[in-house]
Design a protein around this motif. Structure first.
Motif, PDB file in Angstrom:
ATOM      1  N   UNK A 120       0.827  -1.214   0.000  1.00  0.00           N
ATOM      2  CA  UNK A 120       0.000   0.000   0.000  1.00  0.00           C
ATOM      3  C   UNK A 120       0.857   1.259   0.000  1.00  0.00           C
ATOM      4  N   UNK A 121       2.057   1.193   0.570  1.00  0.00           N
ATOM      5  CA  UNK A 121       2.893   2.384   0.719  1.00  0.00           C
ATOM      6  C   UNK A 121       3.866   2.596  -0.442  1.00  0.00           C
ATOM      7  N   UNK A 162     -10.711   4.912  -1.211  1.00  0.00           N
ATOM      8  CA  UNK A 162     -10.390   3.742  -0.364  1.00  0.00           C
ATOM      9  C   UNK A 162     -10.556   2.424  -1.106  1.00  0.00           C
ATOM     10  N   UNK A 163     -11.616   2.319  -1.944  1.00  0.00           N
ATOM     11  CA  UNK A 163     -11.840   1.066  -2.653  1.00  0.00           C
ATOM     12  C   UNK A 163     -10.754   0.806  -3.691  1.00  0.00           C
ATOM     13  N   UNK A 164     -10.194   1.876  -4.273  1.00  0.00           N
ATOM     14  CA  UNK A 164      -9.120   1.708  -5.242  1.00  0.00           C
ATOM     15  C   UNK A 164      -7.832   1.273  -4.550  1.00  0.00           C
ATOM     16  N   UNK A 165      -7.568   1.834  -3.392  1.00  0.00           N
ATOM     17  CA  UNK A 165      -6.371   1.446  -2.644  1.00  0.00           C
ATOM     18  C   UNK A 165      -6.474  -0.012  -2.217  1.00  0.00           C
ATOM     19  N   UNK A 166      -7.636  -0.388  -1.714  1.00  0.00           N
ATOM     20  CA  UNK A 166      -7.820  -1.772  -1.273  1.00  0.00           C
ATOM     21  C   UNK A 166      -7.690  -2.729  -2.461  1.00  0.00           C
ATOM     22  N   UNK A 167      -8.241  -2.332  -3.609  1.00  0.00           N
ATOM     23  CA  UNK A 167      -8.125  -3.167  -4.808  1.00  0.00           C
ATOM     24  C   UNK A 167      -6.666  -3.296  -5.223  1.00  0.00           C
ATOM     25  N   UNK A 168      -5.915  -2.190  -5.125  1.00  0.00           N
ATOM     26  CA  UNK A 168      -4.498  -2.229  -5.496  1.00  0.00           C
ATOM     27  C   UNK A 168      -3.726  -3.198  -4.608  1.00  0.00           C
ATOM     28  N   UNK A 169      -3.980  -3.152  -3.307  1.00  0.00           N
ATOM     29  CA  UNK A 169      -3.261  -4.039  -2.392  1.00  0.00           C
ATOM     30  C   UNK A 169      -3.517  -5.495  -2.757  1.00  0.00           C
ATOM     31  N   UNK A 170      -4.781  -5.840  -3.017  1.00  0.00           N
ATOM     32  CA  UNK A 170      -5.107  -7.225  -3.372  1.00  0.00           C
ATOM     33  C   UNK A 170      -4.491  -7.612  -4.711  1.00  0.00           C
ATOM     34  N   UNK A 175       0.003 -10.389  -8.024  1.00  0.00           N
ATOM     35  CA  UNK A 175       1.089 -10.356  -9.008  1.00  0.00           C
ATOM     36  C   UNK A 175       2.369 -10.985  -8.483  1.00  0.00           C
ATOM     37  N   UNK A 176       2.485 -11.140  -7.179  1.00  0.00           N
ATOM     38  CA  UNK A 176       3.694 -11.733  -6.600  1.00  0.00           C
ATOM     39  C   UNK A 176       3.629 -13.250  -6.557  1.00  0.00           C
ATOM     40  N   UNK A 177       2.467 -13.813  -6.872  1.00  0.00           N
ATOM     41  CA  UNK A 177       2.253 -15.255  -6.804  1.00  0.00           C
ATOM     42  C   UNK A 177       2.813 -15.921  -8.067  1.00  0.00           C
ATOM     43  N   UNK A 178       3.788 -16.800  -7.903  1.00  0.00           N
ATOM     44  CA  UNK A 178       4.427 -17.460  -9.049  1.00  0.00           C
ATOM     45  C   UNK A 178       3.420 -18.304  -9.834  1.00  0.00           C
ATOM     46  N   UNK A 179       2.496 -18.940  -9.139  1.00  0.00           N
ATOM     47  CA  UNK A 179       1.506 -19.768  -9.819  1.00  0.00           C
ATOM     48  C   UNK A 179       0.561 -18.908 -10.662  1.00  0.00           C
TER      49      UNK A 179
END
Length: 274
Positions: A120-121, A162-170, A175-179
């Motif tokens: 988020x940061x 807030x909903x855009x920030x929360x969506x970005x975090x998810x 994107x970090x998941x190799x699978x």
């Protein structure tokens, strides 16, 4: 007209202690003293105290207020700087709120919570590098897929809700998941094999036209396609993570919600099950 500290307190709604504090700091100096040595204030001091109170209510620090009342800076100059600082603070608070909301809803582990806060940061440049790394891993560094990459790129606005920030975090977590990256690589391979876009459009058309999955027309749609490849494509394109990514992407970019492929995929599953 001369006022005592008590008079100023009553006229401004401040406490006597607060008026004395501002006077001792030099923000509202007395215009003189009476015969008993008590401080007295004039109309200018009353107006000055009113300004000091207003500026304090707006959150300005005493040093900035001192510069204003001493004529070293204008209210507009100080207000502009404080407005900028507040904007930064608001963005930070929005980020914190989004992370806390996501934590409360999802109940992550301490490690996942730390990752969510870090994502988020991220600065704009850091977000861009994270997304570019994902797209390169998922799509490959191929110019012919530049258009696809653009359609999959999240662009968090300067002042996100807030909903855009929360969506970005998810989304950033995904994107970090190799699978998940491997899933997109398979979808790209299938796209290049002619399956993805053309078939999806045909399936949507069939569903909208009310074509029965066990009809000759349905058989014509899947004719010539390898059943094993179709089943593999169904498994990949039907992966809920793919659709979730597109949903989050739409929230972040302010786009309309994407059309779900679920009805078309269900139709194809029924057609290939014959």
């Amino acid at each position: 007209m001369r006022y005592s500290i008590g008079d100023l307190a009553r006229r401004t709604g401040l406490t006597i202690k607060a008026v004395r504090f501002y006077s001792d700091r030099g923000l509202v100096p007395p215009s003189g003293r009476n015969t008993a040595g008590h401080r007295r204030y004039d109309e200018a001091a009353l107006a000055r105290l009113g300004l000091v109170r207003t500026l304090r209510d707006l959150g300005l620090d005493l040093a900035s207020i001192q510069r204003i009342v001493d004529g070293e800076a204008t209210v507009a100059e100080i207000a502009a700087r404080h407005a900028e600082a507040l904007e930064v603070e608001i963005r930070v608070l929005r980020l914190r709120r989004a992370v806390l909301t996501a934590v409360a809803r999802r109940g992550p582990t301490p490690e996942e919570t730390t990752l969510m806060h870090k994502l988020a940061r991220l600065s704009e440049g850091e977000r861009r590098r994270l997304v570019d790394d994902f797209l390169t891993a998922a799509l490959g560094d191929r110019p012919e897929l530049a258009g696809v990459a653009r359609t999959l790129t999240p662009e968090l606005p300067e002042n996100p809700g807030p909903e855009q920030i929360e969506a970005w975090v998810e989304l950033a977590e995904m994107t970090q998941d190799a699978d998940f990256r491997a899933l997109w690589r398979r979808l790209v391979e299938q796209h290049e094999g002619g399956l993805r876009r053309g078939l999806a459009a045909e399936l949507r058309d069939a569903v909208e036209a009310g074509v029965a999955p066990d009809s000759p027309r349905a058989a014509a749609i899947i004719l010539g396609r390898d059943p094993a490849e179709l089943r593999k494509w169904l498994g990949d394109v039907g992966d809920p993570r793919r659709e979730r990514y597109l949903e989050l992407l739409a929230v972040i970019n302010g786009w309309a919600a994407p059309e779900s492929l679920a009805p078309a995929l269900d139709w194809l599953a029924a057609a290939t099950a014959r």
